[in-house]
Scaffold this motif. Structure first.
Motif, short mmCIF file in Angstrom:
data_model
loop_
_atom_site.label_atom_id
_atom_site.label_comp_id
_atom_site.label_asym_id
_atom_site.label_seq_id
_atom_site.Cartn_x
_atom_site.Cartn_y
_atom_site.Cartn_z
N GLY A 22 0.86 -1.17 0.00
CA GLY A 22 0.00 0.00 0.00
C GLY A 22 0.89 1.22 0.00
N THR A 23 0.56 2.19 -0.81
CA THR A 23 1.37 3.40 -0.87
C THR A 23 0.50 4.64 -0.77
OG1 THR A 23 1.27 3.57 -3.29
CG2 THR A 23 3.09 2.30 -2.36
N VAL A 24 1.12 5.71 -0.33
CA VAL A 24 0.46 7.01 -0.30
C VAL A 24 1.55 8.07 -0.44
CG1 VAL A 24 0.53 7.22 2.22
CG2 VAL A 24 -1.19 8.49 0.94
N VAL A 25 1.23 9.12 -1.15
CA VAL A 25 2.12 10.28 -1.23
C VAL A 25 1.40 11.40 -0.50
CG1 VAL A 25 3.26 11.97 -2.72
CG2 VAL A 25 3.14 9.55 -3.41
N GLN A 26 2.03 11.89 0.54
CA GLN A 26 1.43 12.91 1.41
C GLN A 26 2.21 14.20 1.24
OE1 GLN A 26 -1.08 11.59 3.27
NE2 GLN A 26 -1.51 13.07 4.84
N TYR A 49 4.82 17.19 11.41
CA TYR A 49 5.36 16.17 10.50
C TYR A 49 5.15 14.77 11.06
CZ TYR A 49 7.64 19.75 7.63
OH TYR A 49 7.90 20.80 6.80
N THR A 50 5.29 14.64 12.37
CA THR A 50 5.04 13.34 13.00
C THR A 50 3.61 12.90 12.72
OG1 THR A 50 6.66 13.79 14.73
CG2 THR A 50 5.04 12.08 15.19
N GLU A 55 -0.29 9.49 9.88
CA GLU A 55 -1.48 9.37 9.04
C GLU A 55 -1.15 8.65 7.73
OE1 GLU A 55 -4.63 12.18 6.59
OE2 GLU A 55 -3.46 13.09 8.20
N ALA A 56 -0.02 8.98 7.14
CA ALA A 56 0.39 8.34 5.89
C ALA A 56 0.63 6.84 6.10
CB ALA A 56 1.65 9.01 5.34
N ARG A 57 1.25 6.45 7.22
CA ARG A 57 1.46 5.03 7.51
C ARG A 57 0.14 4.30 7.69
NH1 ARG A 57 6.24 6.82 9.83
NH2 ARG A 57 5.28 7.36 11.80
N GLN A 58 -0.84 4.94 8.34
CA GLN A 58 -2.16 4.33 8.53
C GLN A 58 -2.84 4.10 7.18
OE1 GLN A 58 -4.16 7.02 11.20
NE2 GLN A 58 -3.30 6.07 13.02
N ILE A 59 -2.76 5.07 6.30
CA ILE A 59 -3.38 4.94 4.98
C ILE A 59 -2.69 3.83 4.18
CG2 ILE A 59 -3.73 6.09 2.74
CD1 ILE A 59 -3.99 8.75 4.40
N GLY A 89 8.48 18.90 -0.62
CA GLY A 89 7.21 19.11 0.05
C GLY A 89 6.29 17.90 0.05
N ALA A 90 6.74 16.75 -0.48
CA ALA A 90 5.89 15.56 -0.48
C ALA A 90 6.73 14.32 -0.19
CB ALA A 90 5.19 15.40 -1.83
N ALA A 91 6.14 13.41 0.57
CA ALA A 91 6.82 12.16 0.92
C ALA A 91 5.93 10.98 0.57
CB ALA A 91 7.15 12.14 2.41
N GLU A 92 6.56 9.90 0.11
CA GLU A 92 5.84 8.66 -0.13
C GLU A 92 6.08 7.73 1.05
OE1 GLU A 92 5.69 5.03 -3.36
OE2 GLU A 92 7.64 5.85 -2.80
#
Length: 103
Positions: A22-26, A49-50, A55-59, A89-92
């Motif tokens: 599962g991936t997300v770019v936040q 940022y934490t 939130e990104a890990r949950q998604i 400005g964005a992390a995967e």
């Protein structure tokens, strides 16, 4: 769905179904980015940022679980997380592991 960081389910035989991910770019919020810049002057945790990465890990985890459920899995073993910057400005964040069926 059972999620484990080990490569087996204790006391159970497993059948590997395949790799799931599962991936997300936040992206960062400008207000959080500004406050983070200010925080770097004095040091300490950058809570905004934490929260964003949690939130990104949950998604990413939910998307991995959804993929495992589509394969008929009972568990995902050897779960791992990774992250990288994809642009300023964005992390995967990626969650991945092996979907298994319990016997």
């Amino acid at each position: 769905m059972l999620l484990l960081t080990i490569d087996y389910v204790p006391g159970k035989e497993i059948e590997a179904l395949g790799i799931v991910k599962g991936t997300v770019v936040q992206s960062k919020n400008f207000g959080k980015d500004f406050m983070a810049g200010m925080k770097t002057l004095v040091g300490g945790e950058i809570a905004g940022y934490t929260e964003m990465l949690n939130e990104a890990r949950q998604i990413a985890t939910k998307r991995m679980v959804d993929e495992a459920q589509a394969l008929g899995a009972d568990a995902v073993v050897n779960v791992r997380y990774g992250s990288s910057s994809v642009m300023q400005g964005a992390a995967e964040v990626v969650a991945y592991g092996t979907a298994v069926k319990l016997k």
